[in-house]
Design a protein around this motif. Structure first.
Motif, PDB file in Angstrom:
ATOM      1  N   SER A   1       0.828  -1.208   0.000  1.00 30.81           N
ATOM      2  CA  SER A   1       0.000   0.000   0.000  1.00 30.81           C
ATOM      3  C   SER A   1       0.863   1.259   0.000  1.00 30.81           C
ATOM      4  O   SER A   1       0.505   2.267  -0.597  1.00 30.81           O
ATOM      5  CB  SER A   1      -0.960  -0.006   1.183  1.00 30.81           C
ATOM      6  N   ALA A   2       2.027   1.222   0.646  1.00 35.89           N
ATOM      7  CA  ALA A   2       2.928   2.373   0.647  1.00 35.89           C
ATOM      8  C   ALA A   2       3.481   2.623  -0.754  1.00 35.89           C
ATOM      9  O   ALA A   2       3.590   3.769  -1.188  1.00 35.89           O
ATOM     10  CB  ALA A   2       4.076   2.153   1.630  1.00 35.89           C
ATOM     11  N   GLU A   3       3.801   1.549  -1.477  1.00 39.15           N
ATOM     12  CA  GLU A   3       4.294   1.718  -2.846  1.00 39.15           C
ATOM     13  C   GLU A   3       3.188   2.223  -3.770  1.00 39.15           C
ATOM     14  O   GLU A   3       3.440   3.017  -4.675  1.00 39.15           O
ATOM     15  CB  GLU A   3       4.856   0.394  -3.363  1.00 39.15           C
ATOM     16  N   ALA A   4       1.956   1.776  -3.524  1.00 42.54           N
ATOM     17  CA  ALA A   4       0.831   2.266  -4.319  1.00 42.54           C
ATOM     18  C   ALA A   4       0.623   3.759  -4.077  1.00 42.54           C
ATOM     19  O   ALA A   4       0.401   4.527  -5.018  1.00 42.54           O
ATOM     20  CB  ALA A   4      -0.435   1.488  -3.976  1.00 42.54           C
ATOM     21  N   LEU A   5       0.712   4.178  -2.812  1.00 43.82           N
ATOM     22  CA  LEU A   5       0.583   5.598  -2.501  1.00 43.82           C
ATOM     23  C   LEU A   5       1.738   6.390  -3.097  1.00 43.82           C
ATOM     24  O   LEU A   5       1.547   7.480  -3.629  1.00 43.82           O
ATOM     25  CB  LEU A   5       0.511   5.818  -0.988  1.00 43.82           C
ATOM     26  N   LEU A   6       2.934   5.832  -3.035  1.00 45.69           N
ATOM     27  CA  LEU A   6       4.104   6.488  -3.624  1.00 45.69           C
ATOM     28  C   LEU A   6       3.898   6.707  -5.119  1.00 45.69           C
ATOM     29  O   LEU A   6       4.144   7.800  -5.634  1.00 45.69           O
ATOM     30  CB  LEU A   6       5.360   5.654  -3.380  1.00 45.69           C
ATOM     31  N   THR A   7       3.423   5.693  -5.823  1.00 50.53           N
ATOM     32  CA  THR A   7       3.168   5.813  -7.257  1.00 50.53           C
ATOM     33  C   THR A   7       2.140   6.903  -7.533  1.00 50.53           C
ATOM     34  O   THR A   7       2.317   7.743  -8.417  1.00 50.53           O
ATOM     35  CB  THR A   7       2.661   4.472  -7.823  1.00 50.53           C
ATOM     36  N   CYS A   8       1.064   6.913  -6.755  1.00 48.71           N
ATOM     37  CA  CYS A   8       0.001   7.897  -6.932  1.00 48.71           C
ATOM     38  C   CYS A   8       0.503   9.314  -6.638  1.00 48.71           C
ATOM     39  O   CYS A   8       0.206  10.253  -7.382  1.00 48.71           O
ATOM     40  CB  CYS A   8      -1.173   7.542  -6.030  1.00 48.71           C
ATOM     41  N   MET A   9       1.281   9.483  -5.596  1.00 50.50           N
ATOM     42  CA  MET A   9       1.780  10.809  -5.233  1.00 50.50           C
ATOM     43  C   MET A   9       2.812  11.315  -6.246  1.00 50.50           C
ATOM     44  O   MET A   9       2.862  12.504  -6.544  1.00 50.50           O
ATOM     45  CB  MET A   9       2.352  10.804  -3.817  1.00 50.50           C
ATOM     46  N   PHE A  10       3.633  10.414  -6.791  1.00 54.20           N
ATOM     47  CA  PHE A  10       4.567  10.835  -7.836  1.00 54.20           C
ATOM     48  C   PHE A  10       3.808  11.260  -9.094  1.00 54.20           C
ATOM     49  O   PHE A  10       4.191  12.210  -9.765  1.00 54.20           O
ATOM     50  CB  PHE A  10       5.579   9.745  -8.162  1.00 54.20           C
ATOM     51  N   ALA A  11       2.713  10.565  -9.408  1.00 56.34           N
ATOM     52  CA  ALA A  11       1.886  10.962 -10.547  1.00 56.34           C
ATOM     53  C   ALA A  11       1.250  12.328 -10.283  1.00 56.34           C
ATOM     54  O   ALA A  11       1.187  13.179 -11.183  1.00 56.34           O
ATOM     55  CB  ALA A  11       0.816   9.908 -10.821  1.00 56.34           C
ATOM     56  N   LEU A  12       0.798  12.553  -9.056  1.00 56.46           N
ATOM     57  CA  LEU A  12       0.223  13.856  -8.701  1.00 56.46           C
ATOM     58  C   LEU A  12       1.284  14.949  -8.764  1.00 56.46           C
ATOM     59  O   LEU A  12       1.027  16.045  -9.274  1.00 56.46           O
ATOM     60  CB  LEU A  12      -0.389  13.797  -7.301  1.00 56.46           C
ATOM     61  N   ALA A  13       2.473  14.651  -8.285  1.00 56.84           N
ATOM     62  CA  ALA A  13       3.567  15.628  -8.331  1.00 56.84           C
ATOM     63  C   ALA A  13       3.939  15.951  -9.778  1.00 56.84           C
ATOM     64  O   ALA A  13       4.185  17.116 -10.118  1.00 56.84           O
ATOM     65  CB  ALA A  13       4.791  15.094  -7.582  1.00 56.84           C
TER      66      ALA A  13
END
Length: 124
Positions: free
Chosen positions: A96-108
């Motif tokens: 779940s942390a890697e999924a959030l990381l992927t999503c936040m990098f896409a948002l960034a």
């Protein structure tokens, strides 16, 4: 750019299986402040060149398009997040942390593209 830096900082807050602690709150606060600082000037700039007699129509159209953009953004980033979370049952899949990381990098990345395009349009 504050949003870009803060969104990029959310993912690493969970590195190593941690809970993010205080850094997570600071990063999310930075995302919120960055978006708040960008939102009002963007709306003001969009309506600055509108004639007074068209202001009501332009304001309504802007509000509608803004809400549509928010809905599409939630759908796209939510799909990205849940696509990563869906594979959790598979060994070696995303956490779940890697999924959030992927999503936040896409948002960034999206925020960075918005900031750069705003600068380019402003210089014209």
């Amino acid at each position: 750019m504050l949003t870009v830096l803060s969104a990029t900082g959310v993912g690493p807050a969970f590195k190593g299986g941690g809970h993010g602690d205080g850094w997570l709150f600071v990063a999310f606060a930075g995302v919120g402040v960055g978006l708040a600082l960008a939102f009002s000037p963007t709306l003001t700039g969009a309506l600055a060149a509108v004639r007074p007699e068209d202001a009501a129509d332009a304001g309504g159209l802007l509000a509608t398009v803004t809400r549509l953009g928010q809905l599409i953004g939630v759908a796209v980033f939510g799909t990205l997040l849940f696509d990563r979370l869906e594979s959790l049952g598979v060994p070696g899949a995303y956490t779940s942390a890697e999924a959030l990381l992927t999503c936040m990098f896409a948002l960034a990345t999206t925020a960075a593209i918005g900031a750069v395009s705003g600068l380019v349009l402003r210089r014209r």
